[in-house]
Structure formats: C-alpha cells, structure tokens
Design an enzyme around this catalytic site. Structure first.
Site, PDB file in Angstrom:
ATOM      1  CB  SER A 131     134.305  61.098 126.246  1.00  0.00           C
ATOM      2  OG  SER A 131     133.619  61.432 125.050  1.00  0.00           O
ATOM      3  CG  ASP A 151     130.041  63.421 124.272  1.00  0.00           C
ATOM      4  OD1 ASP A 151     130.190  64.430 123.810  1.00  0.00           O
ATOM      5  OD2 ASP A 151     131.152  62.816 124.308  1.00  0.00           O
ATOM      6  CG  ASP A 184     133.971  65.328 126.016  1.00  0.00           C
ATOM      7  OD1 ASP A 184     132.884  64.705 125.638  1.00  0.00           O
ATOM      8  OD2 ASP A 184     135.113  65.152 125.305  1.00  0.00           O
ATOM      9  CG  ASP A 220     133.886  64.998 122.216  1.00  0.00           C
ATOM     10  OD1 ASP A 220     133.026  64.191 122.540  1.00  0.00           O
ATOM     11  OD2 ASP A 220     135.137  64.598 122.061  1.00  0.00           O
TER      12      ASP A 220
END
Length: 602
Positions: free
Chosen positions: A166, A318, A320, A322
C-alpha cells in the site's frame, strides 16, 4: 552448526540480541524447512551483525488488519522474504484445500503493484497455489488492489492474493489475502489461515513458466479490466463533466484504473502529472519517498502545476490505488490559494454527494445504509440522518469489516462505505476500498460545483455549518524494534487503568475499552457492558459531546495510532474561521497532553 549456535548463545548472554531473536535464529539454523537460508544466517553471525539479526528475528511477522506486511530482507522471521511470503501463500492454500473438503476446481486470483520484488513474489505465490492444485487467474501487469477484489468475485475464485504494501515506504512489501467474497479474510478464516501459516513446514512450488505452459496460470488482465471499468461506471451520476482534473498516481498503479474510468465517464480534461507518472517502487519524486495521499507534502508540486495551468482539482492515489487524496482551490479561482482535505473530510464530501444524488433519483429507501468504522468521523452519521439513511458505525479498523457488513445487511441496501484513512467504496462490484470510483465521483462533484461557481471547500464548509464543525487529527506514536512492542503494551495498559484526567482542559468522562468490552465512568469508577466488536481499542470520551480520542496499535506498522475527534455545535459553527481556530487550539492541546502522557507511560 555448533560454532554459530554458540555465538548466538553468547550474543544473547551479552544482550546483543533478545531472547526471542535467539530462539528464532536457532530455528533457522537447525530446522530443515529453513535450510535454504542457513548459509546467509551463518554469514550474518560470522560478521557479528547482531543488530540486524535482532531486528529481523525478534518476532514472527504477524498477519495484521491487511495481511502480512513489513520490511523486505532476504532472511528473518520478522521480514518480508521468500520464506515468509511463501509461508503465507502455502498457509492460505492449505487452509482453502482443507475448507473445500476435497472439492475440485479451486482457483485463486493474484495481482501486484509497482513495489520492488512485487513481480517476483507474485510468481512465487502463483507457483505455490498451482502446486496445491489451484488454477491461478493472474492480472499480468501492475493493477490496483480493488481490481484484485473485483477479479476474485468476477472469476468466482476461492481466494485471492494482492502483492502490495500500500502506502508504506519503499523498503516494505506485503501480501493481502482475500476470501471468495472479494474481501480480506475475516474470522474464523483469518485465525485458521494464520495457524496454517505459522505451522508451515514444507513449501511446494511449481515453476512459474511451467504452470503457464500447462494452462494452470491464465492471464486475465484485459478481460478483468473491461468488466471492472463497466462496473465502476455503473456508479456514476448524470451531470456536467467540465472539470479540469490533474491526477497523480504517486508512482503507483493508479493510472491504469483511474484514467480509463474518467475518460469513459465523459471527462475530456484529465492530465496525468508527469513527475509522478513513472511506475517505480522507489517513489522517486514524492517527499521522503513515501507515496501516501494522507501526507499533504505529496501535493505541493502538483498544486504548483495546477495553479499555473488553471486546473480545478488535484487527485492523488496511493501505490495500489485503493486510497484517494484531494486538493482544490479555496475559491473558484485556480490561481489562488489551495488546500488539501483529510480522509474524514473527503468521506463527508463524497457521502453528501452520493446521498444527495440518490435522493434526487428517489433511489433511497428504508433499507438504505452507509458504513463507517469507529475511528471515522461522526459527521458521516449526521449526514446520513439528514437523508433518513441508517449508519452502521460500530466497526473495527479495516475495510474488511465494512465488507462484512455489506454481506450481512444485504448489498442491495449499501450506499456508501468509508474509513478515515482515505478509503471509500460505492457499489457492490468489489469488497474493498476503491480510489478509482472515488476519483470519478469527486470529479463529477467538482464539475457540478463549477457550474454553480462554488468551490469544493465552500461545499464542505456548508456541511460544517449544517451539522456542526468537526475537526480531527491522527497522532502516530512510533515504537520500532524489539523494545517497541513492550512500550506499546505499557501505554495501552496505562490508557486502560490510569488514563489522563483531562485533555486540553476538558475532563475525561468515560473510557470505552473494546478489549474487555466495558465502559468505565471515570468519576465513579462504575463499569457497564460495552456493545461492539472485541479489539485492542480504547476510546477516551471527553466531557463535551463529539470530543474523544481513540487509541489502537497499528496492524501494519510499529506504532500506536491516536485518532482525535473534536466538534462544535451547529450554533457555534456559523463563523467557520472562528470555529476552525477554536478546534485547532483544542487539537493542539490534546496532542500535547497525549504526547506527554505517552512519554511518561510508554
């Protein structure tokens, strides 16, 4: 092995390494399952790299709220490496096989982001799942976490794996483990998988290229992309699209999700911010090399560019994709002063937009509900009440709990889900937060406000006047290394048994302890049963409604998080400048008092 073992014993006796590190090092030196790593451990011992050995062996890296996450290092039980990632995939495979009770045709979806070794860990996990009898559906390029959640559901998989850390620093990586629902694993599956991971002896791997040639790994990137885009676009609302959007993926995967969605939703003026466009696990052009949209500093350069080029909003996701961060002009003039929004503010803005649009189309009913966590602003509840929509908010941190409520309460009634750490979801197509759908809805709102000559900050200000001024902050108390865990435990015990008497000159009235599920009246000491989830979470309520502090150890990083909430009544919120100043001073006072308390008790 005797010389290295003797050296470990001596280092322990001289306090160069902790006893737990010594125990784990001995296991890696003597047990057959760690044979491939033995020479590297011996080399570290011979070079007397005791601090490094203590750091990577003092504990066994756990599963937290989002899976197994940590710093990468080639060896160590407390590091992300082939062994700990392999154990995670093998443990998942072993549990799903056992849970399926001999059922054939098991499958797993896998995706990965731009971090270092993400592709390597992906191929490792895929080979392990295939060796265990699974068909693997692979997103064979950098893709967003919500696309993995969607793929699990779309391909009717038994489980899923997302290789990402993340918004953590470049040193980190992780695996997020998903169940057949498309949500991260929940009880009882999470504990059962952890047991399988921790007891994992042998890791069986089918070579990646062989698995591809045998048809056991199928590349489904284009197929899943198209289905995902269609599902996201079904959440859009009709309206103007004349917004000039600057988008930054912060060196992550987001461009592959956000840009196609915005284009298909009718936005013609979307620009990818060049300095952040490179897909790189080093995150080279963001401050501190940390790609976190919660950090205002990542917006500084994009805002400069947006001001100079007449853009209406900056959206950041961010690595990834999400989580969403947002910056916008304070007025309708893009060349003027800009400001960012925190996660609670973005949640409130999106909640109002979605509920107002659903109200316009008369698509809200008695079954409609929104979901938030215990550490997400209560402004969401007040917005929902205005539209006669139920708010389910007694949840632990982690979007998997929002997903659990969706399936328990019925996804047809679900309208909006949010957590304060910049995670949002609208729609039933996945069971995790999705920055792409949030980017789309935020862009739609900006375009609508532009026709009304109203800024996004004005829009949020109206919510503050109507429902009372809310202001929150997050305090991170870092406690790294082998001593950090003990300090975290001491501080949480202090919050439970000897909390501060007052914060910012406001008395602490009650203690909500979700660990033993009691509410304690501070003045009388009387305890009552606390309804809600069981967790290591403590909330200190102040003697003024809407003002409280929640404390919990992070599930992914070595720190205690303090979520601070303040509020004024609507009657005291007419002048936003005065209200802002009052609560800014209150937050500063609470932070000073909490840091002093932590220093004394941590």
């Amino acid at each position: 092995m005797q010389d290295p073992l003797s050296a470990v014993k001596t280092a322990q006796s001289e306090s160069k390494i902790s006893s737990s590190a010594a125990d784990n090092i001995r296991s890696w030196l003597t047990e057959d399952r760690y044979a491939d790593y033995r020479s590297a451990v011996v080399e570290h011992i011979e070079e007397e790299r005791w601090q490094k050995l203590d750091d990577v062996f003092w504990t066994i890296i756990p599963f937290g709220t989002g899976g197994r996450r940590g710093r990468m290092y080639p060896i160590g039980s407390n590091a992300i490496n082939d062994r700990t990632i392999g154990e995670s995939a093998q443990g998942l495979a072993n549990y799903v096989v056992e849970y399926a009770k001999g059922r054939s045709g098991l499958s797993c979806a896998i995706a990965y982001d731009t971090r270092h070794q993400s592709r390597h860990f992906t191929e490792l996990c895929a080979g392990i799942m295939v060796a265990a009898g699974f068909k693997v559906y692979l997103l064979d390029d950098y893709r967003a976490t919500p696309q993995l959640s969607f793929a699990v559901r779309y391909k009717n998989c038994d489980c899923g794996i997302m290789v990402t850390a993340s918004h953590n620093p470049p040193s980190d990586n992780a695996v997020k483990v998903y169940w057949s629902s498309g949500a991260q694993v929940l009880p009882p599956h999470d504990k059962a998988i952890i047991e399988k991971v921790m007891s994992c002896q042998e890791i069986n791997i089918t070579p990646f290229e062989q698995a591809v040639a045998d048809g056991m790994i199928e590349m489904v990137t284009a197929e899943v992309d198209e289905a995902y885009f269609e599902a996201v676009l079904q959440q859009s609302f009709a309206g103007p699209r004349d917004a000039k959007v600057l988008y930054t993926p912060l060196h992550g995967v987001g461009a592959a999700a956000v840009l196609p969605v915005l284009e298909r939703d009718g936005f013609e003026h979307v620009e990818l911010y060049g300095p952040h466009a490179e897909k790189s696990g080093d995150f080279p052009n963001v401050p501190g090399h940390v790609s976190n949209p919660e950090n205002k500093a990542v917006f500084e350069k994009p805002i400069e560019y947006a001001k100079a080029n007449g853009l209406d909003v900056v959206l950041a996701t961010d690595p990834d994709c999400d989580r969403l961060g947002v910056a916008a002009p304070l007025t309708t003039d893009p060349s003027g002063e800009w400001g960012t929004f925190n996660g609670n503010q973005i949640a409130s803005i999106l909640c109002e937009y979605v509920l107002s649009k659903r109200a316009e189309t008369k698509s809200l009913d008695d079954h409609s509900y929104i979901i938030k966590t215990l550490v997400t602003t209560e402004l969401l509840r007040r917005i929902a009440e205005q539209y006669n929509v139920r708010c389910v908010g007694n949840l632990l941190v982690g979007f998997k709990y929002i997903a659990e409520v969706m399936d328990r309460e019925g996804p047809n009634g679900f309208v909006f889900g949010a957590e304060e750490s910049h995670g949002y979801l609208v729609g039933q197509y996945c069971r995790d937060k999705d920055a792409a759908v949030a980017c789309m809805l935020m862009s739609e709102l900006v375009a609508e406000l532009k026709t009304k000559k109203q800024s996004l900050h004005d829009f949020f200000g109206d919510l503050q006047r109507k429902h009372g001024y809310h202001k929150e902050t997050l305090i991170n108390l870092m406690m790294e290394g082998s001593e950090g865990m003990a300090a975290m435990q001491r501080l949480m015990n202090a919050f439970r048994h000897s909390p501060p008497k007052q914060l910012a000159d406001i008395p602490v009235s009650t203690i909500r302890d979700y660990g033993d599920q009691t509410t304690t009246d501070v003045s009388s000491g009387e305890k009552q049963k606390l309804e809600g989830p069981h967790s290591n979470l403590i909330i200190l309520d102040l003697d003024e409604e809407g003002n409280y502090v929640a404390a919990r150890p992070s599930g992914t990083e070595p720190k205690i998080k303090l979520y601070v909430f303040t509020r004024l009544s609507p009657e005291d919120s007419g002048d936003l400048g005065v209200a802002e100043q009052r609560l800014a001073e209150r937050l500063a006072g609470i932070e000073t008092d909490m840091r002093t308390f932590a220093k004394a008790h941590g």
